[in-house]
Design a protein around this motif. Structure first.
Motif, PDB file in Angstrom:
ATOM      1  N   ALA A   1       0.834  -1.198   0.000  1.00  0.00           N
ATOM      2  CA  ALA A   1       0.000   0.000   0.000  1.00  0.00           C
ATOM      3  C   ALA A   1       0.872   1.253   0.000  1.00  0.00           C
ATOM      4  CB  ALA A   1      -0.917  -0.012   1.218  1.00  0.00           C
ATOM      5  N   ALA A   2       1.966   1.213   0.774  1.00  0.00           N
ATOM      6  CA  ALA A   2       2.862   2.366   0.818  1.00  0.00           C
ATOM      7  C   ALA A   2       3.472   2.614  -0.556  1.00  0.00           C
ATOM      8  CB  ALA A   2       3.952   2.137   1.857  1.00  0.00           C
ATOM      9  N   ALA A   3       3.814   1.519  -1.239  1.00  0.00           N
ATOM     10  CA  ALA A   3       4.394   1.663  -2.578  1.00  0.00           C
ATOM     11  C   ALA A   3       3.396   2.332  -3.519  1.00  0.00           C
ATOM     12  CB  ALA A   3       4.804   0.295  -3.118  1.00  0.00           C
ATOM     13  N   GLU A   4       2.123   1.976  -3.350  1.00  0.00           N
ATOM     14  CA  GLU A   4       1.095   2.623  -4.183  1.00  0.00           C
ATOM     15  C   GLU A   4       0.984   4.109  -3.855  1.00  0.00           C
ATOM     16  OE1 GLU A   4      -2.586   0.399  -3.961  1.00  0.00           O
ATOM     17  OE2 GLU A   4      -1.500  -1.405  -4.575  1.00  0.00           O
ATOM     18  N   ASP A   5       1.032   4.439  -2.554  1.00  0.00           N
ATOM     19  CA  ASP A   5       1.011   5.848  -2.142  1.00  0.00           C
ATOM     20  C   ASP A   5       2.130   6.623  -2.830  1.00  0.00           C
ATOM     21  OD1 ASP A   5      -1.033   5.297  -0.414  1.00  0.00           O
ATOM     22  OD2 ASP A   5       0.250   5.163   1.369  1.00  0.00           O
ATOM     23  N   VAL A   6       3.319   6.024  -2.765  1.00  0.00           N
ATOM     24  CA  VAL A   6       4.503   6.700  -3.287  1.00  0.00           C
ATOM     25  C   VAL A   6       4.366   6.937  -4.789  1.00  0.00           C
ATOM     26  CG1 VAL A   6       6.953   6.312  -3.777  1.00  0.00           C
ATOM     27  CG2 VAL A   6       6.050   5.890  -1.488  1.00  0.00           C
ATOM     28  N   GLN A   7       3.821   5.944  -5.484  1.00  0.00           N
ATOM     29  CA  GLN A   7       3.682   6.073  -6.933  1.00  0.00           C
ATOM     30  C   GLN A   7       2.712   7.170  -7.329  1.00  0.00           C
ATOM     31  OE1 GLN A   7       3.055   1.773  -7.679  1.00  0.00           O
ATOM     32  NE2 GLN A   7       3.672   2.406  -9.748  1.00  0.00           N
ATOM     33  N   SER A   8       1.656   7.326  -6.533  1.00  0.00           N
ATOM     34  CA  SER A   8       0.640   8.292  -6.917  1.00  0.00           C
ATOM     35  C   SER A   8       0.860   9.654  -6.256  1.00  0.00           C
ATOM     36  CB  SER A   8      -0.750   7.760  -6.558  1.00  0.00           C
ATOM     37  OG  SER A   8      -0.797   7.525  -5.167  1.00  0.00           O
ATOM     38  N   ALA A   9       1.997   9.815  -5.571  1.00  0.00           N
ATOM     39  CA  ALA A   9       2.234  11.063  -4.836  1.00  0.00           C
ATOM     40  C   ALA A   9       2.433  12.243  -5.778  1.00  0.00           C
ATOM     41  CB  ALA A   9       3.455  10.910  -3.943  1.00  0.00           C
ATOM     42  N   THR A  10       1.883  13.386  -5.402  1.00  0.00           N
ATOM     43  CA  THR A  10       2.199  14.614  -6.120  1.00  0.00           C
ATOM     44  C   THR A  10       3.622  15.029  -5.762  1.00  0.00           C
ATOM     45  OG1 THR A  10      -0.082  15.215  -5.621  1.00  0.00           O
ATOM     46  CG2 THR A  10       1.269  16.897  -6.681  1.00  0.00           C
ATOM     47  N   ASN A  11       3.866  15.113  -4.472  1.00  0.00           N
ATOM     48  CA  ASN A  11       5.212  15.386  -3.973  1.00  0.00           C
ATOM     49  C   ASN A  11       5.592  14.279  -3.005  1.00  0.00           C
ATOM     50  OD1 ASN A  11       5.615  18.096  -5.183  1.00  0.00           O
ATOM     51  ND2 ASN A  11       3.918  18.660  -3.834  1.00  0.00           N
ATOM     52  N   LEU A  12       6.874  13.972  -2.962  1.00  0.00           N
ATOM     53  CA  LEU A  12       7.342  12.923  -2.044  1.00  0.00           C
ATOM     54  C   LEU A  12       8.627  13.366  -1.353  1.00  0.00           C
ATOM     55  CD1 LEU A  12       7.409   9.990  -0.896  1.00  0.00           C
ATOM     56  CD2 LEU A  12       8.650   9.330  -2.970  1.00  0.00           C
ATOM     57  N   ILE A  13       8.600  13.343  -0.030  1.00  0.00           N
ATOM     58  CA  ILE A  13       9.817  13.599   0.738  1.00  0.00           C
ATOM     59  C   ILE A  13      10.089  12.375   1.601  1.00  0.00           C
ATOM     60  CG2 ILE A  13      10.954  15.058   2.452  1.00  0.00           C
ATOM     61  CD1 ILE A  13       9.377  17.400   1.520  1.00  0.00           C
ATOM     62  N   VAL A  14      11.333  11.914   1.586  1.00  0.00           N
ATOM     63  CA  VAL A  14      11.719  10.761   2.401  1.00  0.00           C
ATOM     64  C   VAL A  14      12.694  11.223   3.470  1.00  0.00           C
ATOM     65  CG1 VAL A  14      12.775   8.484   2.423  1.00  0.00           C
ATOM     66  CG2 VAL A  14      11.407   9.196   0.449  1.00  0.00           C
ATOM     67  N   PHE A  15      12.345  10.975   4.718  1.00  0.00           N
ATOM     68  CA  PHE A  15      13.228  11.246   5.849  1.00  0.00           C
ATOM     69  C   PHE A  15      13.822   9.920   6.298  1.00  0.00           C
ATOM     70  CE2 PHE A  15      12.417  15.592   7.453  1.00  0.00           C
ATOM     71  CZ  PHE A  15      11.375  15.957   6.637  1.00  0.00           C
ATOM     72  N   TYR A  16      15.142   9.830   6.349  1.00  0.00           N
ATOM     73  CA  TYR A  16      15.713   8.615   6.939  1.00  0.00           C
ATOM     74  C   TYR A  16      16.542   8.990   8.164  1.00  0.00           C
ATOM     75  CZ  TYR A  16      20.336   9.532   4.845  1.00  0.00           C
ATOM     76  OH  TYR A  16      21.535  10.083   4.499  1.00  0.00           O
ATOM     77  N   GLY A  17      16.395   8.185   9.202  1.00  0.00           N
ATOM     78  CA  GLY A  17      17.076   8.456  10.455  1.00  0.00           C
ATOM     79  C   GLY A  17      18.121   7.415  10.766  1.00  0.00           C
ATOM     80  N   SER A  18      18.483   7.313  12.031  1.00  0.00           N
ATOM     81  CA  SER A  18      19.594   6.438  12.383  1.00  0.00           C
ATOM     82  C   SER A  18      19.181   5.354  13.365  1.00  0.00           C
ATOM     83  CB  SER A  18      20.724   7.268  12.981  1.00  0.00           C
ATOM     84  OG  SER A  18      20.235   7.991  14.102  1.00  0.00           O
ATOM     85  N   GLU A  19      17.880   5.166  13.547  1.00  0.00           N
ATOM     86  CA  GLU A  19      17.429   4.168  14.521  1.00  0.00           C
ATOM     87  C   GLU A  19      17.910   2.769  14.136  1.00  0.00           C
ATOM     88  OE1 GLU A  19      14.373   4.442  16.860  1.00  0.00           O
ATOM     89  OE2 GLU A  19      14.126   2.296  17.172  1.00  0.00           O
ATOM     90  N   GLY A  20      18.683   2.173  15.043  1.00  0.00           N
ATOM     91  CA  GLY A  20      19.107   0.790  14.848  1.00  0.00           C
ATOM     92  C   GLY A  20      20.180   0.596  13.787  1.00  0.00           C
ATOM     93  N   LEU A  21      20.787   1.669  13.329  1.00  0.00           N
ATOM     94  CA  LEU A  21      21.717   1.536  12.202  1.00  0.00           C
ATOM     95  C   LEU A  21      23.154   1.872  12.586  1.00  0.00           C
ATOM     96  CD1 LEU A  21      19.538   3.304   9.511  1.00  0.00           C
ATOM     97  CD2 LEU A  21      20.169   0.891   9.514  1.00  0.00           C
ATOM     98  N   ASP A  22      24.090   1.232  11.894  1.00  0.00           N
ATOM     99  CA  ASP A  22      25.467   1.691  11.947  1.00  0.00           C
ATOM    100  C   ASP A  22      25.738   2.480  10.670  1.00  0.00           C
ATOM    101  OD1 ASP A  22      25.613  -0.230  10.016  1.00  0.00           O
ATOM    102  OD2 ASP A  22      26.873  -1.606  11.160  1.00  0.00           O
ATOM    103  N   VAL A  23      26.980   2.926  10.504  1.00  0.00           N
ATOM    104  CA  VAL A  23      27.269   3.802   9.364  1.00  0.00           C
ATOM    105  C   VAL A  23      27.002   3.096   8.034  1.00  0.00           C
ATOM    106  CG1 VAL A  23      29.057   5.145   8.212  1.00  0.00           C
ATOM    107  CG2 VAL A  23      28.921   5.134  10.701  1.00  0.00           C
ATOM    108  N   ALA A  24      27.440   1.836   7.940  1.00  0.00           N
ATOM    109  CA  ALA A  24      27.231   1.113   6.683  1.00  0.00           C
ATOM    110  C   ALA A  24      25.737   0.945   6.400  1.00  0.00           C
ATOM    111  CB  ALA A  24      27.919  -0.252   6.754  1.00  0.00           C
ATOM    112  N   GLY A  25      24.980   0.616   7.448  1.00  0.00           N
ATOM    113  CA  GLY A  25      23.538   0.446   7.293  1.00  0.00           C
ATOM    114  C   GLY A  25      22.878   1.752   6.879  1.00  0.00           C
TER     115      GLY A  25
END
Lengths: 846, 168
Positions: free
Chosen positions: A495-519
């Motif tokens: 469903a999220a993929a469908e949202d993204v496809q039909s979006a007028t504008n799309l902003i993606v925020f990515y954070g650092s939860e649970g991640l190391d630098v490579a991740g």
């Protein structure tokens, strides 16, 4: 009138008359705002342009007339002279609750209105103590100002009938309430409820007995509490930081930028020269400065209260040079000479490590030195992906306030309120305006409450979620691991993929939860690919935003720095180290060996950190409050800050020191004026082409109009007169085709025991927080968070002491239990002294 | 640990079932009735429990308890005698009645008798001016009006409660 308001006006105009002046405003505008736009002031207390109107204080009473309509014909009735007949109601109306309508006539100058205002003030003052001479708000108080302007000057109420109420009620550690001064406007309670969804204060009782209460434990404990003191129209709410500290008219104002996180909130630092600090200038308080594209008129409590490191007596003021076992004071000439000589010989055996709080000018000069010596320019951070943000970051003119229905925001791997409070707030508001919000995180966070779609994945599957979204609408890549295939069957991902496809504008925020630098790098690359595949790059309100750990991490990437995937190896490979604004040994005790083995270590720092203690030369620097510079925020906005207080003698700005070191290497870098250093930078970095300090200082009129003489309207937030910053074109906008690899994924390793994952907390134990005693009770102590099932298995109860073994370090911690944590996972906060740099196996013992 | 849910699980479920999933906070009023029924007041623990049940803040619950005069956040007598002494009632002798009742019970308005049976309170209009002196009695499970009263008739009522208490 601002560009933005002008655009809105063009859409749907309503013509009306206010105080005999013709006014045109967009449909739906409230009468008070229409008047404000026309430069006419209708006094208010409870109304605030950022909140829903409630009409509680009655201060905005005006006469409102509407054109009379003939019921039979539906046509307007006319006077004999041909003008429309206007019917005025029998009573006054509250201008804050009435939207404008066609042909409306508003009168705020009649005797009836003047009399009503007088009476409202008289009522509001029935039990107000009028203790302005000892009130912190005195001098910038809406009640004081409006009483002078509209009040009767005398009260008919009996003085002895004034009610005595408690004057020093600590609502929490940071906010004090004076019950006598409160005029019951509910701005504070509405702010906590409507704006930040943290309703920890409320009203109890009613009528004259109405009072603000908190039944929460521990009290008024909110990341946003300081804002209530800005919008309080009286001196009822004050901060423990500023209470009884200074009178507003004694304060100097200096435009600044908060560097705690990468939102880049605009602030004003209020300073005063005072006897108790030996005649020195001192920062008395940090106030928000309006930038509707960044922080609107708000700041979080960390930004407001964690400023005391500037005044710390522990700051370094003299260069130190190692003589045997000890670091001994030296002159700048000696120290720079030594550093120059050593660095000259270090060609090819050199690395610089810089922290994310340095300015663009600092990064540029340090990078130039590093490049000259053929070394690596490393950013001290837990995140990566800045080069991708430079390419496909949000485009020029991006404003999160513009997002609405049809637009999509994806937030992945971030506990946004902890990592970047203002981003949380503005995305929440976008979601409430109708933008589709997708939150993908392994555990529930506060942002979930307003999300339209939630994706739960297992720690380690961050990038796989994005790949699965990509695969669901593009040719499937054959080499995807099982986790992607499994997520492809997940309904929420589809469903999220469908949202993204039909979006007028799309902003993606990515954070650092649970991640190391490579991740983090892999996730950033996956997000960038998603944006490119769906065509959401290279224009405003589209693109990638990294929720950086420090205020100017993006600036570092733009200047050529990159986070190291393996810091220990990178540092070990370079025997000559130049460490600026970073404390790698303090963060990771295992790096001490590397520094012991290093040939020559130079540390530029505010304090004698663990790393500085191991250095050969320590050079004292100025905090950003004592110098000028620029920061680039997560939305790629380059913003300028100004010196607030005189530099402490002995210390120098980082860019200046780097330039002076560069001199020995034959580099001509600017060492005096930050503006000239920025000019050099702008000439060399395509991303900053054509930017100048002058451009960064430009402003345009913003709505709502705030912080001028009419403090009653928006509160004590400062008007922005010194620069709204500039969002330069992204790589994609400059026509560069993003050089992106598609990182192949692997499944997270199967594990037997518990998995520790890093999470970010707002009040960690970083040096900027621990130097602010006022936040002491909020400091996060070393702790872990477990699921109830795991806690039970380990025999741990809430608050119990436990011992963890993590990355070869044993530490005592307090155990917290939270049913939002997935089974088998242990949350370990960053920067509280625990050894966590990415997901890692952990042993927990009672 | 949710005392209210443990004690009144079924009843609370029934109450919650009356409201749509997204409007659960509307159930705060009936849940407060349940909480108050037990001891005649809503304790902080009760407020915490209700906040948890409805996923709202304890402060929100406390605001509602504070707003309504018939919710109490402190323990008082088993029966609260609430005498109206607004102007119309005073003209019909409500003040004298209140004084007389208080004298007899040995308390001041707002206080509770040592045996914990009665609390006497002076309150605003109860909409029965023509039947003054009058009062309402709020006990743990409801409210009853007592109109055209004398100190004697009121004392008789109180004695009845005391007897009831003594006999367990």
């Amino acid at each position: 009138m601002t560009e933005k308001i002008a655009v809105a006006v063009a859409e749907n105009l309503i013509n009306l008359t206010i105080d005999n002046r013709e006014v045109s405003v967009p449909a739906g505008t409230l009468v008070v705002n229409a008047a404000k736009l026309a430069g006419i002031d209708i006094p208010v207390f409870c109304y605030h342009p950022k909140m829903e109107p409630v009409g509680m204080c009655r201060m905005c009473l005006v006469e409102i007339g509407r054109p009379a309509i003939d019921r039979a014909s539906g046509k307007p009735l006319l006077n004999k002279d041909g003008s429309p007949q206007i019917n005025f109601g029998p009573k006054l109306e509250t201008g804050c609750t009435v939207p404008v309508s066609k042909g409306m006539v508003v009168r705020g100058y009649t005797e009836e209105v003047t009399e009503a205002r007088k009476e409202v003030i008289e009522f509001l003052l029935t039990s107000h103590p009028l203790d302005c001479p000892i009130c912190d708000k005195g001098g910038e108080c809406p009640l004081q100002n409006l009483t002078m302007e509209h009040g009767p000057g005398q009260s008919r109420f009996i003085f002895d009938e004034k009610i005595d109420l408690a004057k020093n009620v600590p609502l929490g550690d940071l906010i004090f309430l004076d019950r006598e001064r409160c005029i019951q406007c509910a701005r504070c309670t509405r702010f906590q409820d409507e704006i930040v969804d943290d309703p920890v204060i409320g009203f109890s009782q009613r009528g004259r007995a109405l009072e603000i209460i908190t039944f929460s434990d521990p009290g008024f404990d909110s990341y946003w509490s300081g804002n209530t003191t800005d919008i309080c129209p009286v001196g009822a709410l004050t901060t423990t930081d500023f209470r009884f500290e200074a009178r507003p008219w004694e304060l100097q104002s200096h435009a600044s930028i908060c560097n705690h996180c990468s939102v880049g909130c605009n602030t004003t630092l209020n300073t005063r020269r005072e006897a108790k600090s030996g005649g020195d200038e001192v920062i008395k308080r940090v106030m928000p400065r309006q930038n509707e594209q960044v922080n609107e008129i708000w700041i979080c409590d960390k930004g407001r209260f964690a400023h005391h490191y500037t005044e710390s007596p522990d700051r370094l003021t003299q260069p130190l040079i190692r003589k045997g076992d000890a670091l001994e004071p030296a002159t700048w000439d000696e120290a720079l000479q030594l550093v120059g000589d050593k660095f000259k010989k270090s060609k090819g055996k050199f690395a610089a490590l810089a922290g994310g709080r340095l300015t663009n000018e600092d990064f540029f000069n340090i990078q130039q030195v590093t490049a000259k010596l053929g070394g690596k320019a490393l950013l001290d951070s837990q995140m990566a992906g800045g080069e991708m943000v430079a390419q496909v970051g949000v485009g020029q003119g991006t404003n999160l306030s513009d997002l609405r229905a049809g637009d999509v925001v994806l937030v992945i791997a971030s506990d946004l309120e902890e990592e970047a409070p203002l981003h949380w707030l503005r995305i929440k508001q976008a979601a409430e305006r109708g933008a589709q919000l997708i939150v993908a995180n392994p555990r529930r966070t506060k942002l979930d409450q307003v999300a339209h779609r939630l994706i739960r994945y297992e720690y380690g599957q961050e990038a796989a979620v994005v790949h699965a979204m990509l695969d669901s609408f593009s040719p499937k890549r054959p080499d995807q691991p099982a986790s992607v295939k499994q997520l492809l069957r997940d309904e929420s991902v589809k469903a999220a993929a469908e949202d993204v496809q039909s979006a007028t504008n799309l902003i993606v925020f990515y954070g650092s939860e649970g991640l190391d630098v490579a991740g983090s790098h892999t996730l950033a690359s996956a997000c960038a690919n998603l944006l490119i595949a769906t065509g959401h790059v290279g224009r405003s309100n589209n693109g990638l935003v990294a929720v950086w750990d420090k205020g100017n991490a993006q600036g570092a990437w733009d200047a050529g720095f990159a986070t190291s995937v393996n810091l220990a190896d990178d540092l070990a490979a370079a025997p000559n180290l130049y460490i600026v604004g970073a404390d790698p040994v303090g963060d990771r005790p295992d790096l001490a060996e590397t520094f012991e083995a290093a040939e020559f270590v130079v540390v530029q720092e505010l304090f004698l950190t663990k790393t500085a203690q191991m250095a050969d030369v320590v050079l004292p620097v100025l905090p950003y409050t004592e110098r000028e510079g620029t920061y680039t925020n997560a939305e790629r906005r380059v913003q300028r800050f100004y010196p607030a207080i005189s530099p402490r003698p002995g210390a120098r700005a980082d860019f200046a020191i780097a330039a002076q070191i560069g001199l020995a290497l034959g580099l001509e870098l600017e060492s005096k004026l930050a503006s000239l250093a920025f000019e050099q930078l702008a000439a060399r970095l395509p991303a900053y082409k054509d930017l100048t300090y002058g451009k960064l200082a430009e402003t345009f009129e913003q709505w709502p109009i705030i912080g001028r003489e009419d403090l009653y309207y928006g509160g004590t937030t400062y008007d922005n007169t010194q620069g709204l910053g500039v969002q330069p074109p992204s790589g994609a906008e400059r026509g560069e085709s993003p050089a992106l690899s598609f990182e192949a994924l692997t499944d997270p390793e199967k594990r037997k025991g518990l998995l520790a994952v890093p999470v970010t907390r707002l009040y960690d134990l970083g040096l900027t927080v621990t130097t602010s005693e006022i936040l002491a009770t909020h400091w996060e102590q070393p702790h872990i968070v477990l699921s109830p099932a795991d806690a039970e298995k380990l025999g741990l109860e809430l608050g119990a002491q436990a011992t963890i073994k993590l990355n070869n370090m044993q530490s005592p911690v307090a155990a917290r239990i939270d049913n939002r944590v997935p089974k088998g996972v242990v949350l370990v906060p960053r920067s509280v002294g625990l050894h966590i740099f990415g997901p890692a196996p952990i042993e927990v013992g009672a | 640990m949710n005392h209210l849910r443990d004690q009144y699980g079924k009843e609370i479920e029934d109450v919650l079932a009356r409201y749509p999933e997204t409007q659960k906070r509307a159930a705060v009023m009936p849940l407060l009735y349940i909480a108050q029924r037990e001891d005649g007041y809503v304790s902080t623990q009760d407020m915490d429990d209700i906040a948890e049940l409805l996923a709202i803040s304890t402060t929100d619950v406390a605001s509602i308890v504070g707003f309504y005069t018939l919710y109490h956040d402190e323990q008082a007598g088993r029966y609260r005698i609430q005498v109206c002494n607004d102007l119309p009632c005073a003209l019909r002798g409500a003040d004298d009645f209140l004084d007389g009742l208080c004298d007899h019970l040995g308390v001041k308005p707002g206080e509770t008798t040592p045996d914990g049976v009665v609390t006497v309170e002076a309150v605003m209009c109860l909409a029965a001016c023509d039947k003054a002196p009058m009062f309402q009695v709020q006990s743990y499970d409801g409210i009853a009006y007592h109109e055209v009263q004398t100190v004697k008739s009121a004392v008789k009522l109180v004695d009845g409660w005391r007897k009831e208490k003594a006999s367990g």
